[in-house]
Design a protein around this motif. Structure first.
Motif, PDB file in Angstrom:
ATOM      1  N   SER A 262       0.824  -1.217   0.000  1.00  0.00           N
ATOM      2  CA  SER A 262       0.000   0.000   0.000  1.00  0.00           C
ATOM      3  C   SER A 262       0.852   1.259   0.000  1.00  0.00           C
ATOM      4  O   SER A 262       0.502   2.242   0.647  1.00  0.00           O
ATOM      5  CB  SER A 262      -0.926   0.055   1.214  1.00  0.00           C
TER       6      SER A 262
ATOM      7  N   SER B 272       3.093   3.574  -2.844  1.00  0.00           N
ATOM      8  CA  SER B 272       3.763   3.739  -4.143  1.00  0.00           C
ATOM      9  C   SER B 272       5.212   4.137  -3.933  1.00  0.00           C
ATOM     10  O   SER B 272       6.065   3.797  -4.753  1.00  0.00           O
ATOM     11  CB  SER B 272       3.041   4.725  -5.064  1.00  0.00           C
TER      12      SER B 272
ATOM     13  N   THR C 186      -6.034   7.210  -5.846  1.00  0.00           N
ATOM     14  CA  THR C 186      -6.314   8.066  -4.689  1.00  0.00           C
ATOM     15  C   THR C 186      -7.292   9.171  -5.082  1.00  0.00           C
ATOM     16  O   THR C 186      -8.226   9.488  -4.333  1.00  0.00           O
ATOM     17  CB  THR C 186      -4.999   8.667  -4.158  1.00  0.00           C
TER      18      THR C 186
ATOM     19  N   GLY D  43       3.161   9.069  -0.895  1.00  0.00           N
ATOM     20  CA  GLY D  43       3.059   7.680  -1.355  1.00  0.00           C
ATOM     21  C   GLY D  43       3.254   6.666  -0.252  1.00  0.00           C
ATOM     22  O   GLY D  43       4.066   5.752  -0.362  1.00  0.00           O
ATOM     23  N   ILE D  44       2.533   6.826   0.826  1.00  0.00           N
ATOM     24  CA  ILE D  44       2.654   5.907   1.972  1.00  0.00           C
ATOM     25  C   ILE D  44       1.264   5.368   2.340  1.00  0.00           C
ATOM     26  O   ILE D  44       0.259   5.956   1.932  1.00  0.00           O
ATOM     27  CB  ILE D  44       3.289   6.620   3.204  1.00  0.00           C
TER      28      ILE D  44
ATOM     29  N   ALA E 151      -2.226   7.478   3.302  1.00  0.00           N
ATOM     30  CA  ALA E 151      -2.089   8.926   3.106  1.00  0.00           C
ATOM     31  C   ALA E 151      -3.409   9.486   2.584  1.00  0.00           C
ATOM     32  O   ALA E 151      -3.801  10.613   2.913  1.00  0.00           O
ATOM     33  CB  ALA E 151      -0.972   9.221   2.123  1.00  0.00           C
ATOM     34  N   GLY E 152      -4.109   8.689   1.801  1.00  0.00           N
ATOM     35  CA  GLY E 152      -5.380   9.127   1.235  1.00  0.00           C
ATOM     36  C   GLY E 152      -6.410   9.419   2.316  1.00  0.00           C
ATOM     37  O   GLY E 152      -7.253  10.304   2.160  1.00  0.00           O
TER      38      GLY E 152
ATOM     39  N   ASP F  28      -7.154   0.955   0.274  1.00  0.00           N
ATOM     40  CA  ASP F  28      -5.819   1.503   0.019  1.00  0.00           C
ATOM     41  C   ASP F  28      -5.000   0.553  -0.858  1.00  0.00           C
ATOM     42  O   ASP F  28      -4.258   0.977  -1.745  1.00  0.00           O
ATOM     43  CB  ASP F  28      -5.114   1.736   1.362  1.00  0.00           C
TER      44      ASP F  28
ATOM     45  N   ARG G 208      -6.213   1.007  -4.441  1.00  0.00           N
ATOM     46  CA  ARG G 208      -5.930   2.301  -5.082  1.00  0.00           C
ATOM     47  C   ARG G 208      -4.432   2.484  -5.292  1.00  0.00           C
ATOM     48  O   ARG G 208      -4.004   3.089  -6.281  1.00  0.00           O
ATOM     49  CB  ARG G 208      -6.565   3.466  -4.318  1.00  0.00           C
ATOM     50  N   THR G 209      -3.608   1.919  -4.381  1.00  0.00           N
ATOM     51  CA  THR G 209      -2.158   2.046  -4.574  1.00  0.00           C
ATOM     52  C   THR G 209      -1.726   1.288  -5.828  1.00  0.00           C
ATOM     53  O   THR G 209      -0.896   1.775  -6.606  1.00  0.00           O
ATOM     54  CB  THR G 209      -1.405   1.499  -3.345  1.00  0.00           C
TER      55      THR G 209
ATOM     56  N   ASN H 117      -2.514   3.423  -8.644  1.00  0.00           N
ATOM     57  CA  ASN H 117      -1.561   4.547  -8.720  1.00  0.00           C
ATOM     58  C   ASN H 117      -0.295   4.127  -9.465  1.00  0.00           C
ATOM     59  O   ASN H 117       0.193   4.818 -10.352  1.00  0.00           O
ATOM     60  CB  ASN H 117      -1.163   5.011  -7.314  1.00  0.00           C
TER      61      ASN H 117
HETATM   62  N1  ASP Z   1      -1.261   4.466  -0.235  1.00  0.00           N
HETATM   63  C1  ASP Z   1      -1.348   5.276  -1.414  1.00  0.00           C
HETATM   64  C2  ASP Z   1      -0.035   5.271  -2.158  1.00  0.00           C
HETATM   65  O1  ASP Z   1       0.999   5.095  -1.587  1.00  0.00           O
HETATM   66  C3  ASP Z   1      -1.735   6.679  -1.098  1.00  0.00           C
HETATM   67  C4  ASP Z   1      -3.129   6.646  -0.530  1.00  0.00           C
HETATM   68  O2  ASP Z   1      -3.273   6.396   0.672  1.00  0.00           O
HETATM   69  O3  ASP Z   1      -4.087   6.842  -1.282  1.00  0.00           O
HETATM   70  O4  ASP Z   1      -0.020   5.417  -3.360  1.00  0.00           O
END
Ligand code: ASP
Length: 414
Positions: A264, A266, A303, A343-344, A347-348, A377, A380-381, A384
């Motif tokens: 999760s 990027s 995200t 990107g952690i 974070a979203g 998450d 979506r990651t 991303n």
């Molecule tokens: N975890 C997603 C990422 O690292 C960011 C998010 O929490 O949406 O891309």
């Protein structure tokens, strides 16, 4: 990333189950545990402004620093904005068709004048993006103004004397890293936060089955949007603009995407993404090392889509009708929130408050979606990272490169 014995998502799952049980069996004792949720939410809110500020300033200042803001830079940024907007519009479509929040009938405990959605005419909203006093904007959590200021400040750092700009770039890079560490520290407490929040939400529910069912529909709407974007929109772009077979590209990316899914993050996946895109797909080092790190910072289609769906879902759940203008502002804010998201993991979730406060929606709506944020998450990651890799392919092709992926022999070995 270090392997944890008991990974966060399992801890969250456990907290979720315990929270539900506590809310069902001990509703009168809920104040003994709900404080954990409150502290957690306060801590999340505490980090929003410094996290966005340092993330955007360091992101923008670093692009300028690589002398890359020429044609390649503009093309890449333009393409990133386009795909994020396509993702957001997809989310808007699904959330308006399925209306997962309608019927929740939630009452906000915040005073009504605070949650009344701003009915400023569109021009006023645009004007208000330019703050008259940036400290007041911080004070009032006026996110659009803060983001606007951060974008400009980051850009102008790149235009000053080299020794000065280095000082500021180092300062903001360092602050951003510290903020990410602080965020990850707070995220470690998510299981406790979720336990407290869920126990409270459940204790206040008369009809739990219905709540679970509606959250399920909400998750399906997010997933449907993500799948549409990942498997229809992006492959179409790879095929039509990049003239590369998207299925072949996807096959090469599978293990990277699974890493994105399970970490999760990027950011944590970036080195693997670079390796795959350069060595297997065959994008040049020049393009990969510019587009991918930039993409991991500002291009978060998954995200962006998620932020929009959450905002609309919460508005629906509180029975607040958003006008077309407000939906337009939601789109714009979701775009900015995805650019500002680090990107952690999760974070979203932090960024949701940006969009809620911009639209004047009740922040406590976060309590509703927090329970399933970590699962979404993962998806979506992966989207991303998939989008960044498609961008690298398309930009490389537009710059006239021939990729390994176009060579049949290489592909047969895959
Ligand atoms: N975890 C997603 C990422 O690292 C960011 C998010 O929490 O949406 O891309």
């Amino acid at each position: 990333m270090k392997k944890q014995k008991f990974p966060l998502y399992l801890q969250i799952l456990l907290a979720l189950i315990l929270g539900v049980l506590f809310g069902i069996f001990l509703p009168e004792k809920v104040e003994y545990v709900s404080w954990m949720g409150e502290i957690f939410m306060r801590a999340l809110k505490m980090i929003i402004i410094p996290l966005i500020l340092t993330s955007i300033i360091s992101g923008v200042a670093n692009i300028g620093g690589t002398d890359n803001l020429g044609r390649l830079g503009l093309r890449t940024i333009g393409y990133y904005m386009l795909t994020s907007l396509l993702a957001i519009v997809t989310g808007l479509f699904f959330v308006n068709i399925f209306k997962p929040g309608v019927g929740f009938d939630l009452k906000s405990t915040e005073p009504i004048q605070d949650i009344a959605v701003s009915d400023n005419p569109f021009m006023d909203t645009l004007m208000n993006i330019v703050p008259t006093n940036i400290f007041q904007a911080f004070n009032e959590s006026n996110m659009l103004s803060i983001i606007f200021f951060a974008l400009l400040f980051g850009f102008f750092i790149t235009t000053i004397r080299k020794d000065y700009s280095k000082l500021l770039v180092d300062f903001f890079n360092a602050s951003f890293e510290a903020m990410m560490k602080l965020t990850q520290f707070i995220i470690k407490f998510t299981p406790f936060g979720i336990f407290g929040i869920i126990a409270k939400v459940v204790s206040e529910q008369d009809n739990l089955g219905e709540l679970a069912g509606r959250l399920g529909i909400y998750m399906l709407v997010v997933l449907a949007g993500l799948f549409f974007h990942a498997f229809i929109t992006l492959p179409t772009l790879v095929r039509t603009i990049g003239r590369v077979n998207p299925i072949k590209h996807f096959r090469l990316m599978v293990s990277t995407l699974l890493t994105a899914f399970s970490t999760s993050s990027s950011g944590a996946t970036l080195s693997l993404t670079m390796d795959t895109v350069k060595n297997k797909v065959g994008v040049s080092n020049k393009i990969a090392s510019f587009t991918l790190p930039l993409g991991a910072t500002i291009n978060m289609d998954g995200t962006a889509l998620y932020e929009l769906v959450v905002a609309m879902f919460i508005a629906q759940a509180y029975g607040i009708e958003l006008t077309i203008t407000q939906q337009f502002i939601a789109v714009f804010t979701a775009l900015l929130a995805s650019i500002g998201a680090a990107g952690i993991p999760m974070a979203g979730l932090v960024m949701i408050s940006v969009i809620l406060s911009t639209l004047g929606l009740p922040l406590e709506g976060l309590g509703l979606v927090i329970a399933v944020d970590r699962i979404l998450d993962m998806f979506r990651t992966a989207v991303n990272v998939w989008s960044d890799s498609c961008a690298a392919v398309i930009i490389a092709k537009k710059e006239g490169e021939t990729l390994l992926i176009e060579n049949e022999k290489t592909l047969n070995k895959v």
